[in-house]
Motif scaffolding. Structure first.
Motif, short mmCIF file in Angstrom:
data_model
loop_
_atom_site.label_atom_id
_atom_site.label_comp_id
_atom_site.label_asym_id
_atom_site.label_seq_id
_atom_site.Cartn_x
_atom_site.Cartn_y
_atom_site.Cartn_z
N SER A 1 -11.20 -18.93 12.98
CA SER A 1 -11.74 -17.92 13.06
C SER A 1 -10.59 -16.50 13.16
CB SER A 1 -11.58 -18.19 14.36
OG SER A 1 -10.92 -17.87 15.76
N GLN A 2 -8.99 -17.05 11.90
CA GLN A 2 -8.38 -15.76 12.35
C GLN A 2 -8.63 -14.56 11.41
OE1 GLN A 2 -5.08 -18.61 10.99
NE2 GLN A 2 -3.99 -19.29 12.73
N TYR A 3 -7.66 -13.55 12.51
CA TYR A 3 -8.38 -13.02 10.92
C TYR A 3 -7.10 -11.90 10.69
CZ TYR A 3 -10.07 -7.92 10.03
OH TYR A 3 -10.36 -6.47 9.52
N TRP A 4 -6.77 -11.36 9.72
CA TRP A 4 -5.36 -11.85 8.84
C TRP A 4 -5.19 -10.09 8.35
CZ3 TRP A 4 -0.65 -14.36 8.56
CH2 TRP A 4 -1.07 -15.94 8.63
N VAL A 5 -3.63 -9.89 9.00
CA VAL A 5 -3.54 -8.99 8.55
C VAL A 5 -2.65 -8.46 7.79
CG1 VAL A 5 -3.02 -6.11 9.69
CG2 VAL A 5 -4.65 -7.47 10.72
N TYR A 6 -2.31 -7.85 6.44
CA TYR A 6 -1.14 -7.28 5.69
C TYR A 6 -0.18 -5.90 5.60
CZ TYR A 6 -3.84 -11.66 4.14
OH TYR A 6 -4.10 -12.51 4.12
N TRP A 7 1.39 -6.58 6.17
CA TRP A 7 1.84 -5.29 5.68
C TRP A 7 2.12 -4.99 7.37
CZ3 TRP A 7 4.75 -5.56 1.37
CH2 TRP A 7 4.53 -6.00 0.53
N VAL A 8 2.36 -5.19 8.46
CA VAL A 8 2.63 -5.24 9.40
C VAL A 8 3.89 -4.58 9.39
CG1 VAL A 8 2.69 -5.33 11.82
CG2 VAL A 8 0.63 -6.42 10.52
N PRO A 9 4.37 -3.31 9.95
CA PRO A 9 5.70 -3.06 9.97
C PRO A 9 7.03 -4.28 10.59
CG PRO A 9 4.33 -1.29 10.00
CD PRO A 9 3.80 -2.32 9.98
N ALA A 10 7.76 -4.45 10.38
CA ALA A 10 8.30 -5.98 11.27
C ALA A 10 9.20 -4.89 12.62
CB ALA A 10 9.25 -6.05 9.94
N GLN A 11 9.36 -3.69 12.98
CA GLN A 11 9.80 -3.47 13.81
C GLN A 11 8.51 -3.67 15.09
OE1 GLN A 11 9.05 -1.50 11.32
NE2 GLN A 11 8.67 0.68 11.59
N PHE A 12 7.25 -3.86 14.57
CA PHE A 12 6.67 -3.25 16.08
C PHE A 12 5.85 -4.23 16.24
CE2 PHE A 12 5.61 0.98 13.85
CZ PHE A 12 6.34 1.24 14.70
N VAL A 13 6.29 -6.24 15.20
CA VAL A 13 5.55 -7.49 15.02
C VAL A 13 5.59 -8.11 17.45
CG1 VAL A 13 6.06 -9.59 14.57
CG2 VAL A 13 5.89 -7.69 13.04
N ASP A 14 6.85 -8.11 17.31
CA ASP A 14 7.17 -8.68 18.69
C ASP A 14 6.47 -7.75 20.16
OD1 ASP A 14 9.07 -10.75 17.89
OD2 ASP A 14 10.52 -9.42 18.30
N PRO B 1 0.41 -1.23 0.18
CA PRO B 1 -0.08 -0.31 -0.35
C PRO B 1 0.86 1.30 0.43
CG PRO B 1 -0.63 -1.41 1.88
CD PRO B 1 0.73 -1.92 1.15
N GLU B 2 0.67 2.33 -0.47
CA GLU B 2 1.07 3.79 -1.07
C GLU B 2 1.54 4.83 0.29
OE1 GLU B 2 -0.48 6.27 -4.05
OE2 GLU B 2 -0.17 4.46 -5.42
N ASP B 3 -0.41 4.46 1.16
CA ASP B 3 0.86 4.32 2.35
C ASP B 3 0.36 4.47 4.17
OD1 ASP B 3 -1.74 3.08 2.19
OD2 ASP B 3 -3.45 4.48 2.75
N ILE B 4 1.43 3.22 3.72
CA ILE B 4 1.45 2.30 5.17
C ILE B 4 2.54 3.16 5.42
CG2 ILE B 4 2.99 0.95 3.67
CD1 ILE B 4 0.93 -0.81 5.75
N MET B 5 3.12 2.37 6.53
CA MET B 5 3.91 2.89 7.81
C MET B 5 5.25 2.33 7.29
SD MET B 5 1.60 2.63 10.96
CE MET B 5 2.92 3.34 12.18
N PRO B 6 6.37 3.19 7.28
CA PRO B 6 7.48 2.81 7.51
C PRO B 6 8.11 1.72 8.17
CG PRO B 6 7.60 5.30 7.17
CD PRO B 6 6.86 5.13 7.74
N ALA B 7 8.91 0.50 7.77
CA ALA B 7 9.50 -0.51 8.33
C ALA B 7 10.91 -0.18 8.42
CB ALA B 7 8.79 -1.38 7.59
N ILE B 8 11.48 -0.89 9.14
CA ILE B 8 12.23 -1.51 9.47
C ILE B 8 12.76 -2.60 9.88
CG2 ILE B 8 14.59 -0.31 11.08
CD1 ILE B 8 12.71 1.87 12.22
N LYS B 9 14.13 -3.50 9.26
CA LYS B 9 14.12 -4.30 9.61
C LYS B 9 14.34 -4.77 10.24
CE LYS B 9 15.63 -8.77 7.15
NZ LYS B 9 15.89 -9.22 5.06
#
Length: 287
Positions: free
Chosen positions: A261-274, A177-185
């Motif tokens: 019952s899983q609710y899927w979300v795509y393009w989650v910034p990696a730095q916030f996963v944990d 997505p164009e308006d996705i939040m920046p991600a930091i690996k």
């Protein structure tokens, strides 16, 4: 007669003087006794003032009065302002019986265990929100969650990567997505103070995630509606890096007993996963 009268007068005067002397002596003795009593009283006062009640050390420290709110109950707590978040959790444990490892403590966001109350500018009368379950509550629900997590991991090992599965490819093939939040690996950050937005859900619609720590809820918002999900009802959270875009993940929140019952979300910034997993499931659930 005159001589006799004079002699008698002299004798009378002589007899009166010992009485006066006795009176003066008694007065002096009384004065000495009063002085002694005052000295003893002064000494007793000095001794009393030197006796510590055991609170002197705390009295000399700057303290703050807090209002602890947990499980719809309110507790008053006075604590030194230079106490760390870890020390505050210990005091909360003493008040509520809720072990520190099971506490989520919030004051303008998740409370850091390393910083002091002064560092985060806690003031008198501040309200501290606490979320968490007692050991008995955890034992009642932890086993099913642990079993579910083990089953999910076992299934993941058997299957091909999630991002290659057809059900997910139709969303991922739309591109980032164009308006996705920046991600930091390769980094880990705390949850931002604003909602995570710009992501896709399984139908390809835009979705945002808002973590309402005070209510212990996850708000899943779309254009049509916002679902307010209690974090305690979420059985598991799984994620996987997106091939070719490893700085973003696809993530599922299991809202029921099965994968359906899983609710899927795509393009989650990696730095916030944990941080998301820790917030929803709690660190104490990892074994």
């Amino acid at each position: 007669m005159a001589t006799q009268d004079g002699s008698e007068g002299a004798i009378m005067d002589t007899e009166a003087k010992p009485k006066e002397a006795e009176t003066l002596g008694e007065t002096a003795e009384k004065a000495d006794a009063d002085a002694t009593s005052q000295t003893e009283a002064g000494n007793a006062t000095t001794q009393d003032s030197s006796i510590s009640n055991g609170d002197d050390a705390d009295d000399k420290q700057e303290t703050v009065d807090l209002k602890i709110i947990w499980n719809k109950n309110k507790y008053d707590l006075k604590i030194p302002v230079d106490s760390t978040g870890a020390k505050l959790k210990e005091r909360i444990h003493a008040l509520t019986g809720l072990p520190p490892a099971m506490q989520k403590v919030m004051y303008k966001g998740m409370l850091s265990e390393d910083k002091t109350l002064r560092d985060i500018k806690v003031t008198n009368g501040a309200k501290i929100m606490v979320v968490g379950s007692t050991i008995n509550d955890v034992l009642a629900v932890n086993t099913p969650k642990e079993v579910i997590q083990q089953e999910v991991k076992a299934e993941e090992n058997k299957k091909e990567p999630l991002c290659r599965q057809k059900q997910h490819r139709k969303v991922l093939d739309k591109g980032k997505p164009e308006d996705i939040m920046p991600a930091i690996k390769g980094t880990k950050e705390r949850l931002p103070t604003v909602p995570l937005s710009g992501m896709f859900n399984k139908s390809g619609g835009k979705v945002r995630l808002t973590f309402k720590l005070e209510q212990d809820q996850l708000w899943i918002g779309t254009k049509e509606r916002t679902e307010k999900v209690p974090m305690g009802s979420i059985k598991n959270v799984v994620s996987e890096p997106i091939e070719g875009h490893e700085d973003y993940h696809m993530m599922a929140f299991q809202l029921g007993p099965t994968e359906a019952s899983q609710y899927w979300v795509y393009w989650v910034p990696a730095q916030f996963v944990d941080a998301i997993k820790d917030t929803v499931l709690g660190k104490w659930q990892y074994f």
